[in-house]
Design a protein around this motif. Structure first.
Motif, PDB file in Angstrom:
ATOM      1  N   SER A 228      34.452  14.787  64.699  1.00 59.07           N
ATOM      2  CA  SER A 228      35.152  15.842  65.437  1.00 59.07           C
ATOM      3  C   SER A 228      34.198  16.614  66.345  1.00 59.07           C
ATOM      4  N   ILE A 229      32.963  16.845  65.894  1.00 66.87           N
ATOM      5  CA  ILE A 229      31.995  17.551  66.726  1.00 66.87           C
ATOM      6  C   ILE A 229      31.607  16.698  67.936  1.00 66.87           C
ATOM      7  N   ILE A 230      31.473  15.395  67.745  1.00 68.85           N
ATOM      8  CA  ILE A 230      31.136  14.522  68.872  1.00 68.85           C
ATOM      9  C   ILE A 230      32.286  14.467  69.866  1.00 68.85           C
ATOM     10  N   LYS A 231      33.525  14.532  69.383  1.00 73.55           N
ATOM     11  CA  LYS A 231      34.664  14.614  70.312  1.00 73.55           C
ATOM     12  C   LYS A 231      34.561  15.864  71.174  1.00 73.55           C
ATOM     13  N   GLU A 232      34.207  16.966  70.549  1.00 76.51           N
ATOM     14  CA  GLU A 232      34.026  18.200  71.337  1.00 76.51           C
ATOM     15  C   GLU A 232      32.893  18.039  72.334  1.00 76.51           C
ATOM     16  N   PHE A 233      31.808  17.376  71.920  1.00 79.82           N
ATOM     17  CA  PHE A 233      30.696  17.130  72.833  1.00 79.82           C
ATOM     18  C   PHE A 233      31.132  16.255  74.006  1.00 79.82           C
ATOM     19  N   VAL A 234      32.015  15.288  73.750  1.00 78.33           N
ATOM     20  CA  VAL A 234      32.512  14.424  74.825  1.00 78.33           C
ATOM     21  C   VAL A 234      33.257  15.252  75.861  1.00 78.33           C
TER      22      VAL A 234
END
Length: 427
Positions: free
Chosen positions: A260-266
């Motif tokens: 989920s954090i990497i999705k936000e980073f994307v």
């Protein structure tokens, strides 16, 4: 800045005197209409004043103010990104929709397991692989309608591959731990998801949290644990379980939190690559789900063994599960409620996932998780009521109500408004 202040500045030269009015011959008179035409109109005066006032305000505007305004227009700075640019009202509305969909998703999952109680593994695989087809179909339509651009599709796929890998490993490790843990302990240990998100957002995104936000997250976790364990009075809770399996389940929560954090980073990095326009949510959903399905397929023999289904019997199990899902064949009585209830759950689960990702795009992954967590006690309350295909009901204990109150208190504490000075310091 007024006109008089600007014109009285020592850096501006005085304006030239106005030309004298033309001499009138003796005996000639000018009509009122001609006199009015020779004077500047009020509209011209107001436009001139607006221009001068705009130039004056730009001169006194600081460079920091201009940078903040540009960053807000781009929507990539600050903690909330597009959410702050669009206002807190939009985030609140999206959060309310997410809570409603989360409650309906949990309730419909419980009802979908009424006909599919012997085939939960089949239902999980349908949601994993079926979403890939649906998401990419929607992505194809949005691309040809111009909503999704080629630049969005050209974003680095390594991030999506990492998202899919973390989700697949999280599913595999979570299933392995769930097979060895008592039922009531699973939702309790899964609440470490919020703690992992808090830690990973600091490490990956460099985000800073205020003390009230950290305390709010801890209160939310405590409230959910108290609400979930309020009915777990059937003996020892984790006394007969080794520490290894709870650690595995919490590690699976860390994988999901990392995804989920990497999705936000994307979304944040994509806004920089796309000159302020964040990627479409179906780009993230489609490629993330595609790689997740790929890694789940590679782990399918391991996952089926965890569910007690040998690899040689997997095709027959899938055939029986499909027959029950479609309510065809000889076991119609055992699959009463299909295909309506499973299809309703799949549609609601898809809507919930889209809503959560949209909330991540508007705000942060942690806010989206806190919003979804609010649905846990609400879902328990709804499931305690008599429902179709699930008659009967249960009474809620005092500890459940106390846990729900602590959870709401934690959400309020996390979302306390901050002063402008504090906002500048944390951002």
């Amino acid at each position: 800045m007024s006109i008089s202040l600007l014109l009285s500045s020592p850096f501006t030269s005085p304006p030239p005197p106005p030309p004298p009015p033309p001499l009138l011959r003796r005996g000639t008179r000018r009509s009122p209409a001609s006199l009015q035409a020779s004077l500047p109109s009020p509209r011209r005066l107001s436009l001139a004043a607006a221009r001068v006032d705009g130039v004056g305000s730009w001169l006194v505007e600081t460079g920091a103010t201009r940078r903040a305004r540009a960053a807000a227009a781009v929507g990539v700075s600050g903690e909330a990104g597009d959410g702050e640019a669009g206002g807190g009202t939009g985030i609140a509305a999206a959060a309310a929709v997410t809570v409603v969909l989360a409650v309906m998703n949990r309730v419909l999952y419980k009802l979908a397991l009424v006909p599919m109680r012997n085939y939960p593994f089949f239902l999980a695989q349908v949601t994993t692989f079926g979403y890939v087809i649906v998401y990419f179909s929607i992505l194809f339509i949005r691309y040809h309608s111009g909503i999704v651009t080629k630049e969005m599709l050209a974003l680095p796929k390594s991030r999506f591959m990492l998202i899919g890998l973390l989700e697949a490993v999280g599913v595999a490790s979570g299933m392995a731990a769930a097979a060895m843990l008592p039922g009531p302990s699973i939702p309790v240990l899964s609440q470490s998801f919020l703690v992992w998100q808090l830690i990973l957002s600091v490490l990956i995104l460099g985000r800073k949290y205020r003390p009230n936000q950290i305390l709010g997250c801890l209160l939310v976790t405590t409230g959910v644990i108290l609400a979930v364990t309020s009915g777990a009075n059937g003996g020892p809770f984790l006394s007969d379980v080794k520490l290894f399996w709870p650690a595995v389940l919490m590690a699976s929560s860390a994988c999901h939190a990392g995804a989920s954090i990497i999705k936000e980073f994307v979304f944040i990095d994509g806004a920089k690559r796309l000159e302020g326009k964040r990627p479409d949510i179906f780009v993230v959903n489609s490629f993330g789900s595609g790689f997740q399905a790929l890694f789940v397929f590679l782990l399918l023999p391991f996952l089926s063994n965890l569910k007690g289904i040998p690899l040689a019997e997997l095709p027959a199990y899938i055939n029986r599960g499909a027959a029950c899902f479609l309510n065809i064949g000889g076991n119609l009585k055992d699959c009463h409620g299909a295909p309506l209830l499973p299809m309703l759950f799949i549609a609601m689960n898809m809507a919930f996932n889209i809503s959560v990702l949209n909330l991540v795009k508007m705000s942060t992954a942690l806010i989206a998780s806190l919003t979804a967590t609010l649905a846990v006690p609400l879902s328990i309350y709804v499931l305690s009521l008599p429902l179709p295909y699930a008659p009967g009901g249960t009474s809620l204990s005092t500890s459940f109500l106390a846990g729900a109150a602590i959870l709401v208190l934690g959400l309020l504490l996390y979302n306390l408004p901050q002063k402008p000075a504090d906002r500048t310091k944390t951002d």
